[in-house]
Design an enzyme around this catalytic site. Structure first.
Site, PDB file in Angstrom:
ATOM      1  CG  ASP A   1      54.789  73.799  40.733  1.00 41.69           C
ATOM      2  OD1 ASP A   1      55.422  74.857  40.665  1.00 41.69           O
ATOM      3  OD2 ASP A   1      54.706  72.976  39.792  1.00 41.69           O
TER       4      ASP A   1
ATOM      5  CD  GLU B   1      59.620  76.920  34.881  1.00 43.05           C
ATOM      6  OE1 GLU B   1      59.178  76.451  33.829  1.00 43.05           O
ATOM      7  OE2 GLU B   1      59.005  77.795  35.540  1.00 43.05           O
TER       8      GLU B   1
ATOM      9  CG  HIS C   1      53.491  71.062  33.443  1.00 41.28           C
ATOM     10  ND1 HIS C   1      54.701  70.999  34.126  1.00 41.28           N
ATOM     11  CD2 HIS C   1      53.076  72.340  33.561  1.00 41.28           C
ATOM     12  CE1 HIS C   1      54.984  72.181  34.613  1.00 41.28           C
ATOM     13  NE2 HIS C   1      54.014  73.023  34.287  1.00 41.28           N
ATOM     14  CG  ASP C   2      55.501  74.104  31.204  1.00 42.33           C
ATOM     15  OD1 ASP C   2      54.258  74.182  31.228  1.00 42.33           O
ATOM     16  OD2 ASP C   2      56.240  74.589  32.073  1.00 42.33           O
TER      17      ASP C   2
ATOM     18  CG  ASP D   1      55.830  78.582  37.917  1.00 41.09           C
ATOM     19  OD1 ASP D   1      55.890  77.652  37.106  1.00 41.09           O
ATOM     20  OD2 ASP D   1      55.278  79.678  37.657  1.00 41.09           O
TER      21      ASP D   1
END
Ligand code: NOJ
Length: 551
Positions: A98, A253, A322-323, A199
């Protein structure tokens, strides 16, 4: 030549704190990951995306990084990381890190040094005077706080943070900052990693002068820095100067992205990104985020899938990360846990693109409802809670948090029915979902008909199917409120995927006529009569047919 191998693989996302604890301290770590690599291989996984493994004070659980070139001591060190990479590569599993460079932690040494006005690091961030005493430099909102600016007593100025006050935005216009990012990319690529998930990458270029947002809709400021003025330039710089020299890929993302803008990142001879995580399909039961809930609307989900399938040559496919809360608890049904879990797997794993499976999704982990706000860790949930309780009673606010918080997907992975769900020998850092006694990997390993084995079979099928890799996508019956049906066609073979998003019975007939040939049932989540071409669906039924194979 860019890598294309990412198109032939299914990726698995590890959120390290909750994946598997290997050293018995209640926190997931790389020792635990190492021990599970064979499991991931058996699932058919060809790549791992690690959510941040770096040192971090954990204001946002790793997305606030205090050192980009090290491993958080909770997770191990560079030695065990190298071992994980080496073993994963032996198993032909790629490793994706990430890359969180919109912001650093306020505990990063760059930020600490930048608090001194004369420091060369001052220009790494956005430091500004308030408009008037006590008023921030502009009217932008923060995703995790009420305002995007915090005042630093020591500096006598404000700093910008689009997220938490401990996640300080980097000034990407500063060439020294971009130099640091290129150095970080090289550091990990030289250690053997195969790519990056970037990200909120589409937010990294801020407009000159950081003006007020005069429109005042949605998140104020966002329309000014989403795909900001120099975004393509900066991504091209990272690509040309670093990424092109390695056999790697990047997936970005991209919150609030449209298909039209996405093409600007993904198309052409030398695209900025290889793939993009878009969000529209995660908004079929809410407006913008899970905190503005609406009833689930399958037509919204289908419109989003079809729009992105039609517009892009290649998509990053996901239903969980995870969001977001767990998808069975949102688009499926906890009552029809196994059936809806399988239906959801089929609904996205056979689309065109690279699928990502989030830890625990393959066994159908579900949401958790914790009794008190004190039990929650997600900074976004806490912001919403404390804002809302100013106007509403806590009994009204807590259920909304329980449903919407990102903590739903952050409970420890349920490996077995043993103590702490087999995640750790010690008390885990975060609550284990009480349903681990029935929903766990060990139980599903033993059952050939389990959701886990359904994922395995679909992943194996996908890996061997040129139709899934290359086939055209077409949606059938787009207006149907409960059924999602699509075909994938390539060189005379057509696959038909039928998914029911309801427990209500629906009539469905396979398309007929000479072009279709005899249907062959490949996957189903209920026993089916052979040769059936018209039927009434059972709750959350899914069937995958090969309906035409001229080869
Ligand atoms: C997106 C990440 O996925 C999320 O977990 C994080 O909170 C924000 N970006 C800020 O880094």
């Amino acid at each position: 030549m860019r890598a294309e191998w990412y198109k032939d693989r299914v990726f698995y996302q590890i959120w390290p704190r909750s994946f598997c604890d290997g050293n018995g301290d209640g926190i997931g770590d790389l020792y635990g990951v190492y021990g599970k690599l064979d499991y991931l291989k058996s699932l058919g996984v060809g790549g791992i995306w690690f959510s941040p493994l770096y040192p971090s004070p954990n204001a946002d659980y790793g997305y606030d990084i205090s050192d980009y070139c090290a491993i958080h001591p909770d997770y191990g060190d560079l030695e065990i990381f190298k071992k994980v990479v080496e073993r994963a590569h032996e198993l032909d599993i790629k490793i994706v890190m990430d890359l969180v460079v919109n912001h650093t932690s306020d505990e990063h040494e760059w930020f600490q040094k930048s608090r001194d006005k004369d420091s060369p690091y001052r220009g790494y961030y956005f430091w500004k005077k308030g408009k008037k005493p006590g008023r921030p430099p502009n009217n932008w909102d923060s995703f995790f706080e009420n305002e995007a600016w915090s005042y630093d007593e020591r500096s006598g100025e404000y700093y910008l943070h689009l997220f938490h006050r401990k996640q300080v935005d980097l000034n990407m216009d500063n060439p020294a900052v971009r130099g640091e990012i290129k150095r970080i990319l090289r550091f990990w690529l030289d250690l053997g990693v195969d790519g990056f998930r970037e990200d909120v990458i589409t937010l990294i270029s801020k407009p000159e002068g950081l003006p007020d947002d005069r429109f005042g809709v949605g998140v104020k400021g966002m329309r000014l820095y989403e795909s900001g003025p120099h975004i393509h330039e900066y991504l091209q710089e990272f690509r040309t100067e670093v990424l092109d020299g390695y056999d790697c890929f990047v997936v970005g993302e991209a919150p609030l992205m449209t298909t039209k803008k996405a093409l600007g990142y993904l198309e052409g001879e030398h695209p900025d990104l290889d793939m993009m995580f878009s969000f529209q399909h995660m908004e079929a039961d809410c407006f913008f985020t899970e905190y503005m809930p609406l009833p689930f609307d399958l037509r919204k989900l289908k419109r989003a899938f079809t729009k992105w399938q039609d517009a892009l040559e290649w998509n990053a496919l996901y239903l969980e990360n995870h969001d977001h809360p767990r998808v069975i608890s949102r688009y499926g049904s906890e009552k029809y846990h196994d059936e809806s879990g399988k239906m959801l797997a089929a609904c996205y794993l056979l689309l065109k693109g690279t699928p990502f499976v989030y830890q625990g999704q393959e066994i159908g982990m579900t949401n958790i409802a914790l009794p008190s706000i004190e039990d929650y860790k997600d900074c976004m949930a806490l912001k919403h809670y404390y804002n809302d309780v100013r106007r509403k009673s806590p009994d009204k606010v807590l259920p909304k948090i329980q449903k919407a918080t990102r903590d739903n997907s952050r409970t420890p992975v349920q490996w077995s029915a043993e103590a702490h769900a087999g995640f750790s020998s010690a008390e885990p850092w975060f609550a284990v979902n009480g349903n681990y006694r029935s929903i766990n990997v060990a139980a599903q390993e033993k059952d050939p008909g389990s959701l886990l084995n359904f994922y395995r079979a679909l992943i194996a099928f996908r890996s061997g199917s040129r139709t899934v890799r290359f086939g055209d996508y077409r949606e059938l019956c787009p207006g149907h409120p409960h059924l999602y049906v699509y075909t994938r066609s390539f060189e005379g073979e057509t696959l038909l995927v039928l998914c029911s998003f309801t427990e209500k019975p629906c009539r469905f007939s396979l398309p007929d006529g000479p072009a279709w040939g005899a249907p062959e049932l490949l996957f189903a989540n209920y026993p089916c009569k052979s040769g059936e071409t018209a039927f009434t669906t059972r709750p959350y039924e899914t069937r995958v047919y090969r309906v035409r194979a001229d080869r």
